[in-house]
Design a protein around this motif. Structure first.
Motif, PDB file in Angstrom:
ATOM      1  N   GLU A  52       0.830  -1.200   0.000  1.00  0.00           N
ATOM      2  CA  GLU A  52       0.000   0.000   0.000  1.00  0.00           C
ATOM      3  C   GLU A  52       0.870   1.259   0.000  1.00  0.00           C
ATOM      4  O   GLU A  52       0.577   2.229  -0.696  1.00  0.00           O
ATOM      5  CB  GLU A  52      -0.916  -0.003   1.229  1.00  0.00           C
ATOM      6  N   GLU A  53       1.958   1.240   0.764  1.00  0.00           N
ATOM      7  CA  GLU A  53       2.865   2.391   0.791  1.00  0.00           C
ATOM      8  C   GLU A  53       3.499   2.617  -0.590  1.00  0.00           C
ATOM      9  O   GLU A  53       3.605   3.756  -1.051  1.00  0.00           O
ATOM     10  CB  GLU A  53       3.961   2.162   1.840  1.00  0.00           C
ATOM     11  N   VAL A  54       3.908   1.527  -1.233  1.00  0.00           N
ATOM     12  CA  VAL A  54       4.508   1.633  -2.563  1.00  0.00           C
ATOM     13  C   VAL A  54       3.503   2.192  -3.568  1.00  0.00           C
ATOM     14  O   VAL A  54       3.821   3.062  -4.381  1.00  0.00           O
ATOM     15  CB  VAL A  54       5.029   0.248  -3.027  1.00  0.00           C
ATOM     16  N   THR A  55       2.271   1.689  -3.481  1.00  0.00           N
ATOM     17  CA  THR A  55       1.222   2.124  -4.406  1.00  0.00           C
ATOM     18  C   THR A  55       0.979   3.617  -4.304  1.00  0.00           C
ATOM     19  O   THR A  55       0.702   4.287  -5.311  1.00  0.00           O
ATOM     20  CB  THR A  55      -0.082   1.349  -4.133  1.00  0.00           C
ATOM     21  N   GLN A  56       1.091   4.162  -3.080  1.00  0.00           N
ATOM     22  CA  GLN A  56       0.883   5.601  -2.879  1.00  0.00           C
ATOM     23  C   GLN A  56       1.930   6.447  -3.590  1.00  0.00           C
ATOM     24  O   GLN A  56       1.692   7.611  -3.907  1.00  0.00           O
ATOM     25  CB  GLN A  56       0.901   5.928  -1.381  1.00  0.00           C
ATOM     26  N   GLU A  57       3.088   5.852  -3.887  1.00  0.00           N
ATOM     27  CA  GLU A  57       4.188   6.598  -4.509  1.00  0.00           C
ATOM     28  C   GLU A  57       4.312   6.338  -6.004  1.00  0.00           C
ATOM     29  O   GLU A  57       5.260   6.813  -6.633  1.00  0.00           O
ATOM     30  CB  GLU A  57       5.513   6.221  -3.818  1.00  0.00           C
ATOM     31  N   LEU A  58       3.359   5.614  -6.568  1.00  0.00           N
ATOM     32  CA  LEU A  58       3.391   5.276  -7.990  1.00  0.00           C
ATOM     33  C   LEU A  58       2.193   5.884  -8.707  1.00  0.00           C
ATOM     34  O   LEU A  58       1.210   6.268  -8.071  1.00  0.00           O
ATOM     35  CB  LEU A  58       3.390   3.748  -8.166  1.00  0.00           C
ATOM     36  N   PRO A  59       2.248   5.991 -10.029  1.00  0.00           N
ATOM     37  CA  PRO A  59       1.133   6.580 -10.771  1.00  0.00           C
ATOM     38  C   PRO A  59      -0.208   5.938 -10.427  1.00  0.00           C
ATOM     39  O   PRO A  59      -0.299   4.722 -10.222  1.00  0.00           O
ATOM     40  CB  PRO A  59       1.513   6.332 -12.237  1.00  0.00           C
ATOM     41  N   VAL A  60      -1.236   6.766 -10.384  1.00  0.00           N
ATOM     42  CA  VAL A  60      -2.552   6.302  -9.958  1.00  0.00           C
ATOM     43  C   VAL A  60      -3.120   5.237 -10.893  1.00  0.00           C
ATOM     44  O   VAL A  60      -4.017   4.485 -10.513  1.00  0.00           O
ATOM     45  CB  VAL A  60      -3.540   7.488  -9.866  1.00  0.00           C
ATOM     46  N   SER A  61      -2.616   5.167 -12.122  1.00  0.00           N
ATOM     47  CA  SER A  61      -3.130   4.182 -13.079  1.00  0.00           C
ATOM     48  C   SER A  61      -2.548   2.788 -12.889  1.00  0.00           C
ATOM     49  O   SER A  61      -3.069   1.813 -13.448  1.00  0.00           O
ATOM     50  CB  SER A  61      -2.834   4.650 -14.512  1.00  0.00           C
ATOM     51  N   PHE A  62      -1.485   2.645 -12.098  1.00  0.00           N
ATOM     52  CA  PHE A  62      -0.802   1.359 -11.990  1.00  0.00           C
ATOM     53  C   PHE A  62      -1.692   0.231 -11.449  1.00  0.00           C
ATOM     54  O   PHE A  62      -1.659  -0.885 -11.996  1.00  0.00           O
ATOM     55  CB  PHE A  62       0.454   1.503 -11.130  1.00  0.00           C
ATOM     56  N   PRO A  63      -2.471   0.430 -10.373  1.00  0.00           N
ATOM     57  CA  PRO A  63      -3.294  -0.695  -9.874  1.00  0.00           C
ATOM     58  C   PRO A  63      -4.269  -1.237 -10.921  1.00  0.00           C
ATOM     59  O   PRO A  63      -4.439  -2.455 -11.036  1.00  0.00           O
ATOM     60  CB  PRO A  63      -4.035  -0.072  -8.685  1.00  0.00           C
ATOM     61  N   GLU A  64      -4.907  -0.350 -11.680  1.00  0.00           N
ATOM     62  CA  GLU A  64      -5.836  -0.816 -12.714  1.00  0.00           C
ATOM     63  C   GLU A  64      -5.093  -1.548 -13.826  1.00  0.00           C
ATOM     64  O   GLU A  64      -5.533  -2.601 -14.299  1.00  0.00           O
ATOM     65  CB  GLU A  64      -6.620   0.357 -13.299  1.00  0.00           C
ATOM     66  N   LEU A  65      -3.958  -1.015 -14.253  1.00  0.00           N
ATOM     67  CA  LEU A  65      -3.174  -1.673 -15.295  1.00  0.00           C
ATOM     68  C   LEU A  65      -2.673  -3.043 -14.835  1.00  0.00           C
ATOM     69  O   LEU A  65      -2.535  -3.958 -15.654  1.00  0.00           O
ATOM     70  CB  LEU A  65      -1.987  -0.793 -15.694  1.00  0.00           C
TER      71      LEU A  65
ATOM     72  N   GLY B 198       6.023  14.359 -14.038  1.00  0.00           N
ATOM     73  CA  GLY B 198       6.166  13.139 -14.817  1.00  0.00           C
ATOM     74  C   GLY B 198       5.218  12.036 -14.429  1.00  0.00           C
ATOM     75  O   GLY B 198       4.977  11.113 -15.204  1.00  0.00           O
ATOM     76  N   GLN B 199       4.669  12.071 -13.212  1.00  0.00           N
ATOM     77  CA  GLN B 199       3.715  11.050 -12.799  1.00  0.00           C
ATOM     78  C   GLN B 199       2.810  11.593 -11.695  1.00  0.00           C
ATOM     79  O   GLN B 199       3.229  12.400 -10.871  1.00  0.00           O
ATOM     80  CB  GLN B 199       4.433   9.779 -12.324  1.00  0.00           C
ATOM     81  N   VAL B 200       1.569  11.148 -11.740  1.00  0.00           N
ATOM     82  CA  VAL B 200       0.589  11.524 -10.721  1.00  0.00           C
ATOM     83  C   VAL B 200       0.385  10.323  -9.815  1.00  0.00           C
ATOM     84  O   VAL B 200      -0.025   9.254 -10.277  1.00  0.00           O
ATOM     85  CB  VAL B 200      -0.754  11.936 -11.357  1.00  0.00           C
ATOM     86  N   THR B 201       0.685  10.487  -8.534  1.00  0.00           N
ATOM     87  CA  THR B 201       0.540   9.400  -7.571  1.00  0.00           C
ATOM     88  C   THR B 201      -0.452   9.807  -6.488  1.00  0.00           C
ATOM     89  O   THR B 201      -0.701  11.000  -6.274  1.00  0.00           O
ATOM     90  CB  THR B 201       1.887   9.077  -6.905  1.00  0.00           C
ATOM     91  N   PRO B 202      -1.046   8.833  -5.798  1.00  0.00           N
ATOM     92  CA  PRO B 202      -1.932   9.182  -4.685  1.00  0.00           C
ATOM     93  C   PRO B 202      -1.257  10.069  -3.651  1.00  0.00           C
ATOM     94  O   PRO B 202      -1.871  10.993  -3.116  1.00  0.00           O
ATOM     95  CB  PRO B 202      -2.313   7.815  -4.100  1.00  0.00           C
ATOM     96  N   ALA B 203       0.022   9.785  -3.356  1.00  0.00           N
ATOM     97  CA  ALA B 203       0.745  10.587  -2.367  1.00  0.00           C
ATOM     98  C   ALA B 203       0.878  12.028  -2.850  1.00  0.00           C
ATOM     99  O   ALA B 203       0.712  12.979  -2.070  1.00  0.00           O
ATOM    100  CB  ALA B 203       2.119   9.986  -2.091  1.00  0.00           C
ATOM    101  N   ARG B 204       1.177  12.220  -4.117  1.00  0.00           N
ATOM    102  CA  ARG B 204       1.321  13.578  -4.652  1.00  0.00           C
ATOM    103  C   ARG B 204      -0.020  14.314  -4.665  1.00  0.00           C
ATOM    104  O   ARG B 204      -0.079  15.514  -4.378  1.00  0.00           O
ATOM    105  CB  ARG B 204       1.918  13.516  -6.057  1.00  0.00           C
ATOM    106  N   LEU B 205      -1.087  13.622  -4.976  1.00  0.00           N
ATOM    107  CA  LEU B 205      -2.409  14.249  -4.950  1.00  0.00           C
ATOM    108  C   LEU B 205      -2.753  14.704  -3.537  1.00  0.00           C
ATOM    109  O   LEU B 205      -3.312  15.792  -3.335  1.00  0.00           O
ATOM    110  CB  LEU B 205      -3.469  13.278  -5.474  1.00  0.00           C
ATOM    111  N   ALA B 206      -2.417  13.853  -2.554  1.00  0.00           N
ATOM    112  CA  ALA B 206      -2.705  14.204  -1.160  1.00  0.00           C
ATOM    113  C   ALA B 206      -1.881  15.415  -0.721  1.00  0.00           C
ATOM    114  O   ALA B 206      -2.402  16.316  -0.030  1.00  0.00           O
ATOM    115  CB  ALA B 206      -2.423  13.001  -0.258  1.00  0.00           C
ATOM    116  N   GLN B 207      -0.621  15.453  -1.084  1.00  0.00           N
ATOM    117  CA  GLN B 207       0.223  16.586  -0.717  1.00  0.00           C
ATOM    118  C   GLN B 207      -0.249  17.876  -1.392  1.00  0.00           C
ATOM    119  O   GLN B 207      -0.241  18.950  -0.774  1.00  0.00           O
ATOM    120  CB  GLN B 207       1.671  16.304  -1.101  1.00  0.00           C
TER     121      GLN B 207
END
Length: 590
Positions: A407-420, A554-563
């Protein structure tokens, strides 16, 4: 054959394999086979129409979206109906006949289907209505009756289409002609039938669509005539209902009595279609089963979209601009990636934050390990945690600890990764590419040299001057200002004042003089993955800037959206078009 080198200069190369472009002609034309069994469907529809000929007039709609085979089905239906000697058919293309009025074009198409004797009798009947057509037009009708069929039809139309009073006679004249034509009988056992095919109606303007519908209902609703419309009824509903769909539905219910919605092809038929297309284009050896499935499902099983994608590959491979060294096998995969996963493709070729394709596969490998207890790849896992800044789990970590780490890793990766990560065809496509090689580094470049990821204006052309951003003052912070330079130029051409700086100190120096109405910033700079956020927080806390702020990264991640939300920023995106849209909205709001 002549190709192009990396700089764009021509360069003789070996001739490409025999790849061929697929045409867009209906079945039976241009060598197109019936790969979707539409001949059977057409035969069934023909049986229904022939069995119902006594109920004519009525209208049948062949209903489907763009590219789903409406014209092909109409051609097959025409062939099936013409097998009955008592049936005549006529075609009216509403889109290509735009130069003439819709009412005139459609009525003339019907009149030309009647024989000369029927038309001459109609002329004599019209002459008896001299109070309607007038003496001069009556004389013209007499003269025309001695000439060809087309001139007679033109003269009848001119006599009846002058004003509202004479136009009221059109349906009477057409009805009399139809009854006379029916009375002559057909060459078969059934009564005569005229089937009028109207194609491409949904391509027309709203006014044109309305005119055709009015012509069918007001002037051609006469015995012995059946209309078959190829259309997307949703388009027609909006057109005749002035964007009120419910009104459009009620209106068309008075015109269309039978509607046949073309269903998407079954999985087996869709595979047969793709197999036929790749054979005809010479690309069969390039598409494995997974790629064929991707092609089918991501196009919505739309035959025209499938053709266009195959043609995109054929064209780019043949032109060879920037793609010769990739090889056909890799080029077709890149084109699939670009067409079906454009956001990911743009991330791969534009991101300054590393190889996003490799990072996705590293993430997928760890995700599978956590969720399905697969054997992890230590090298992939090490790269993943180094890139995300998340602490690597201990070798003996529990299932719960691994899940928390994921879950921590997912927060730092592009939001599209889980669906892909749930898309099997995408994963298979990505794994088939030569990641980590020199060839892959070439694949990560745009297919066309020096192409811009921003589609707001053609590469190499000065943006068109407008006043879209007049009065705006934009401060742009980016340690590589040449990257978004095309977008800055577009803003300047729109009347904005744009000042670009590379760090916070330069921004602080220019703030009092510029007094920006908007701030755009990157996020990662050099080794600092949080630079953009740190700068905005600094400016906010010290009261140096409280206006709208956008992050272009370069990438939109959940963590970046929250910040970003925590800092009261207005958006985070990888899409330059979205930045432009945000600033356009800001300018419009004043």
């Amino acid at each position: 054959m002549t190709g192009f080198d990396e700089a764009g200069f021509s360069n003789p190369v070996q001739p490409a394999p025999g790849f061929a472009v697929l045409n867009d002609s209906p079945i039976g034309e241009g060598g197109n086979e019936d790969l979707l069994e539409s001949t059977v469907t057409a035969g069934n529809l023909a049986e229904l129409i022939l069995a119902s000929r006594g109920a004519a007039p009525f209208t049948v709609a062949i209903d489907a979206g763009w590219g789903m085979g409406k014209s092909s089905l109409l051609r097959r239906l025409d062939t099936a109906l013409r097998g009955d000697p008592a049936v005549s058919t006529v075609w009216f293309n509403a889109w290509t006949s735009e130069r003439a009025g819709a009412v005139e074009g459609l009525i003339k198409s019907v009149l030309l289907s009647f024989d000369r004797n029927v038309l001459r009798r109609a002329v004599r009947g019209t002459l008896r209505r001299t109070h309607v057509v007038g003496a001069l037009r009556a004389a013209s009708l007499v003269a025309s009756s001695f000439f060809g069929l087309g001139q007679v039809v033109d003269s009848v139309w001119r006599a009846l289409a002058v004003d509202g009073k004479s136009r009221n006679e059109i349906k009477t004249v057409v009805r009399d002609m139809a009854l006379a034509w029916l009375a002559k009988g057909g060459g078969g056992t059934g009564q005569r039938l005229l089937v009028v095919f109207v194609d491409d109606l949904d391509r027309c303007s709203d006014q044109r669509i309305f005119e055709v519908c009015e012509a069918i209902k007001l002037y051609l609703d006469v015995p012995g005539i059946v209309f078959v419309l190829a259309c997307d009824q949703a388009v027609l509903w909006r057109a005749v209902g002035n964007d009120r769909v419910s009104d459009g539905v009620r209106y068309l219910e008075k015109i269309i009595q039978v509607s046949y919605p073309i269903p998407p092809p079954s999985s087996a038929l869709a595979r047969n279609l793709v197999d036929g297309y790749v054979q005809r284009s010479g690309t069969a050896h390039l598409f494995d089963d997974s790629m064929k499935t991707l092609l089918i499902e991501r196009t919505g099983r739309n035959p025209r979209r499938i053709k266009r994608l195959i043609n995109s590959f054929v064209l780019e491979h043949h032109l060879g601009r920037g793609g010769n060294e990739l090889g056909a096998e890799n080029l077709v995969k890149i084109i699939l990636l670009r067409h079906f996963y454009p956001e990911f493709y743009n991330m791969v070729i534009n991101s300054a934050e590393g190889d996003m394709a490799a990072r996705f596969l590293d993430y997928h490998d760890f995700r599978e390990h956590v969720r399905h207890d697969t054997e992890p790849d230590p090298a992939r896992q090490e790269r993943l945690f180094a890139a995300t800044g998340v602490k690597s789990p201990k070798p003996d970590a529990s299932k719960a600890e691994l899940s928390e780490c994921l879950e921590e890793v997912t927060q730092e990766l592009p939001v599209s990764f889980p669906e892909l990560a749930r898309d099997k065809e995408f994963i298979a496509l990505l794994r088939s590419l030569p990641l980590g090689t020199a060839q892959w580094r070439r694949l990560r470049q745009p297919l066309v040299a020096d192409s811009s990821p921003y589609s707001g204006y053609p590469v190499g052309r000065t943006p068109r001057r407008t006043d879209t951003f007049a009065g705006m003052r934009v401060l742009w912070i980016d340690d590589e200002p040449d990257g978004p330079g095309y977008l800055m130029d577009d803003l300047r051409a729109g009347g904005a004042r744009v000042e670009a700086v590379t760090n916070r100190d330069e921004a602080i120096e220019i703030l009092p003089r510029l007094r920006p109405t908007a701030l755009v910033s990157d996020i990662r700079r050099g080794d600092d993955p949080q630079a953009g956020f740190t700068d905005l927080r600094y400016l906010r806390e010290r009261g140096l800037y409280h206006g709208p702020a956008f992050f272009y990264t370069g990438q939109v991640t959940p963590a970046r959206l929250a910040q970003a939300e925590e800092l009261d920023a207005d958006g985070v995106t990888t899409d330059p078009g979205e930045v432009r849209a945000w600033l356009t909205g800001l300018a419009a709001a004043g």
